[in-house]
Scaffold this motif. Structure first.
Motif, short mmCIF file in Angstrom:
data_model
loop_
_atom_site.label_atom_id
_atom_site.label_comp_id
_atom_site.label_asym_id
_atom_site.label_seq_id
_atom_site.Cartn_x
_atom_site.Cartn_y
_atom_site.Cartn_z
N MET A 170 -36.26 -12.39 14.26
CA MET A 170 -35.36 -12.54 13.11
C MET A 170 -34.22 -11.54 13.20
SD MET A 170 -37.17 -13.42 9.53
CE MET A 170 -38.05 -11.89 9.47
N PRO A 171 -32.99 -12.03 13.22
CA PRO A 171 -31.86 -11.10 13.29
C PRO A 171 -31.67 -10.35 11.97
CG PRO A 171 -31.08 -13.36 13.14
CD PRO A 171 -32.57 -13.43 13.23
N GLU A 172 -30.93 -9.28 12.06
CA GLU A 172 -30.68 -8.41 10.90
C GLU A 172 -30.04 -9.19 9.74
OE1 GLU A 172 -30.62 -5.04 8.62
OE2 GLU A 172 -31.65 -5.40 10.51
N TRP A 173 -29.05 -10.05 10.08
CA TRP A 173 -28.35 -10.76 9.00
C TRP A 173 -29.29 -11.70 8.27
CZ3 TRP A 173 -28.38 -16.06 9.08
CH2 TRP A 173 -28.60 -16.69 10.32
N PHE A 174 -30.28 -12.25 8.99
CA PHE A 174 -31.23 -13.17 8.36
C PHE A 174 -32.13 -12.41 7.38
CE2 PHE A 174 -35.10 -15.61 7.99
CZ PHE A 174 -34.62 -16.88 7.79
N MET A 175 -32.62 -11.25 7.84
CA MET A 175 -33.47 -10.42 6.97
C MET A 175 -32.73 -10.04 5.69
SD MET A 175 -36.42 -9.74 8.38
CE MET A 175 -36.95 -8.11 7.90
N LYS A 176 -31.48 -9.62 5.85
CA LYS A 176 -30.70 -9.21 4.68
C LYS A 176 -30.47 -10.39 3.74
CE LYS A 176 -27.43 -6.59 3.39
NZ LYS A 176 -25.99 -6.54 3.23
N GLY A 177 -30.17 -11.54 4.36
CA GLY A 177 -29.95 -12.75 3.57
C GLY A 177 -31.18 -13.11 2.76
N MET A 178 -32.37 -13.00 3.38
CA MET A 178 -33.60 -13.33 2.66
C MET A 178 -33.87 -12.34 1.54
SD MET A 178 -34.70 -16.18 3.64
CE MET A 178 -36.02 -16.26 2.45
N THR A 179 -33.56 -11.06 1.78
CA THR A 179 -33.75 -10.05 0.73
C THR A 179 -32.92 -10.41 -0.50
OG1 THR A 179 -33.97 -8.41 2.47
CG2 THR A 179 -33.69 -7.58 0.22
N VAL A 180 -31.65 -10.74 -0.26
CA VAL A 180 -30.77 -11.08 -1.38
C VAL A 180 -31.25 -12.38 -2.04
CG1 VAL A 180 -28.41 -11.70 -2.05
CG2 VAL A 180 -28.81 -9.85 -0.41
N THR A 181 -31.67 -13.35 -1.20
CA THR A 181 -32.16 -14.61 -1.76
C THR A 181 -33.33 -14.36 -2.70
OG1 THR A 181 -31.55 -15.70 0.30
CG2 THR A 181 -32.99 -16.92 -1.17
#
Lengths: 250, 276
Positions: A176-187
């Protein structure tokens, strides 16, 4: 953590079967995402991620209900799968990884809910035929076995996903790339907005909006803890009722 | 508790019918006739005692496998109780009309009590506990399930003893309406407080540099956007998100799944741009 064996897949499948059937009757509410998240968390050894995923899904589901037998996202199965895969990831990214599984799984599973509700139609036709034969035992059998389509439409996907899915899902989670992890956190933080909005849509907001503002200012400005707000709600609701009652009685 | 009427039906039969209804009403739920088969199976202990003739029994069973659907936990036990009493008195027309006449109103009352008032307040509370790592969250839901089941036998006997009076009780429900109103207000206060508390994590990390001239010297000062937003209105971003979702439902008439997708995409974009 390694993937799951066939044993864990079976245990989670059995749990999903029990959870949906007891939700049908007598209505134990074990199909709630929070309960399924916690139970799955206990079984796979990571209660914290189960609680977090269950809580996030619960908040998304605030205004949702199976009105008249309507289908809604299957947060029960979503919580089970999300917790199982989130626990595989473990550590700080567990919640994000779990949500990445839980949310799409909840939506995809609506198809199987429809399937289960449709297949059970066969059972009532079976009971019709038994009735015409005067076969009471037959009616009993068709009715009690009616739970099978309901249970299996949850248990089979859970079993297959946990048993076979661990490899592919884990590979995905590991890269999982960094941007995906951050996106899921915000989601995860944004999605409760949907639950609140759906709920507000069901309530007579136009007439009673001041009470909504009152609750907001208790927390945002006066820093009252949530238990305090609930108590204030009880007091205000009761007060309103008795004033209204007095008005009606002249 | 119950005054079981005279006749071939014993108290054991009535109690058996009640538990069949409470536990299995929905086990064979299907799109065609929904709770119909569960209703029939629950009624069988009564019907098989009342109708000795096989053809009469069949006729009674055909009546009882007609379409039925209502809230299974709030309402259905009372409707079933009243219908059991009528079937026992060999009053099939009244039994059928109670069933058909009450399933709609009770579905309305039951669903709003459970889905709009009870569950959201419980859910928000339980989720807040669970977010803090407490098992109290899921246990609250377990307790809720037991609570509603515990009310089901009481509803059954109410319906059984009231019979047709039940219809009037529900029709003239000024008290029920006032109770619903009070609970709605309680719900709104709680939701108003929970929106900011649950969504408190939604803040913006945006900063911008501003050049200030202090005593003739130009100095760089970093200003955090969140601080400014908080001065205008605390928890502004959570409120905007809820408002946006509400607008999508109300004005754009979007389905929950569509809104879910939109919010997810929005989250990924704002995360990638470091706005949220």
């Amino acid at each position: 953590m390694e993937g799951y064996g066939i044993g864990m897949a079976l245990i989670l499948a059995v749990w999903s079967y029990i959870a949906i059937v007891t939700t049908l009757g007598p209505g134990l509410w074990w199909g709630e995402a929070l309960i399924c998240g916690a139970v799955t968390g206990l079984l796979v050894g990571n209660v914290q991620v189960g609680l977090q995923i269950g809580a996030t899904l619960t908040l998304m589901s605030l205004g949702m209900w199976t009105y008249g037998g309507a289908t809604m996202p299957d947060f029960m199965t979503g919580a089970i799968l999300g917790t199982a895969f989130g626990a595989l990831k473990g550590g700080s990214g567990a919640l994000e990884a779990g949500l990445a599984v839980a949310v799409p799984a909840s939506i995809l599973m609506t198809q199987l809910d429809v399937l289960g509700r449709a297949v059970t139609t066969v059972f009532i036709h079976g009971a019709d035929r038994a009735l015409e034969r005067g076969d009471i035992k037959g009616i009993t059998r068709w009715h009690l076995l009616g739970q099978i389509p309901w249970g299996l439409t949850r248990a089979i996907p859970v079993f297959l996903a946990v048993w076979l899915g661990a490899g592919p899902v884990q590979n995905f989670i590991n890269v999982m790339p960094e941007w995906f992890m951050k996106g899921m956190t915000v989601t995860g933080m944004v999605l409760p907005a949907l639950g609140f909005a759906l709920l507000m849509n069901m309530l007579p907001i136009k007439k009673y909006w001041p009470f909504l503002v009152l609750g907001f200012l208790l927390f945002a400005y006066l820093k009252v803890p949530v238990t305090g707000i609930a108590l204030a709600g009880v007091a205000i609701g009761t007060l309103y009722m008795s004033l209204k009652g007095a008005e009606l009685n002249g | 508790m119950a005054n079981v009427q005279e006749g071939p039906v014993t108290k054991t039969d009535v109690v058996r019918a009640m538990w069949r209804h409470i536990i299995t009403l929905q086990w064979s739920w299907n799109y065609e006739r929904m709770q119909a088969l569960g209703w029939l199976w629950s009624m069988l202990p009564i019907l098989t005692k009342v109708y000795k003739d096989p053809e009469h029994l069949k006729a009674a069973m055909r009546r009882n496998i007609n379409f039925f659907n209502t809230n299974p936990q709030v309402g259905s036990p009372a409707i079933f109780g009243a219908a059991v009493a009528m079937e026992q008195q060999e009053n099939p027309d009244v039994a059928d009309s109670i069933k058909v006449g009450l399933m709609g109103p009770f579905a309305g009352i039951g669903d709003s009590v459970q889905a709009i008032l009870f569950r959201p307040i419980l859910a928000v509370f339980a989720a807040a506990l669970a977010m803090n790592g407490s098992m109290g969250g899921p246990l609250l839901f377990v307790a809720a399930g037991i609570f509603w089941i515990a009310l089901m036998p009481w509803q059954f006997w109410l319906g059984y003893n009231q019979g047709t009076n039940l219809v009037q009780e529900v029709a003239g429900g000024g008290r029920i309406q006032r109770l619903t109103e009070g609970a709605t207000i309680m719900g709104l206060v709680v939701i108003g407080g929970f929106v900011p508390s649950i969504m408190a994590g939604l803040t913006t990390p945006l900063k911008f540099a501003r050049t200030l001239t202090v005593q003739g010297k130009a100095t760089e000062k970093v200003v955090e956007l969140q601080g400014i937003l908080d001065q205008i209105l605390p928890y502004m971003i959570p409120l905007l998100m809820v408002g946006f979702a509400f607008w999508l439902i109300k004005s754009r008439k979007m389905s929950p799944v569509k809104i879910l997708l939109i919010l997810t995409v929005l989250s990924f974009i704002t995360a990638a741009l470091h706005i949220l």
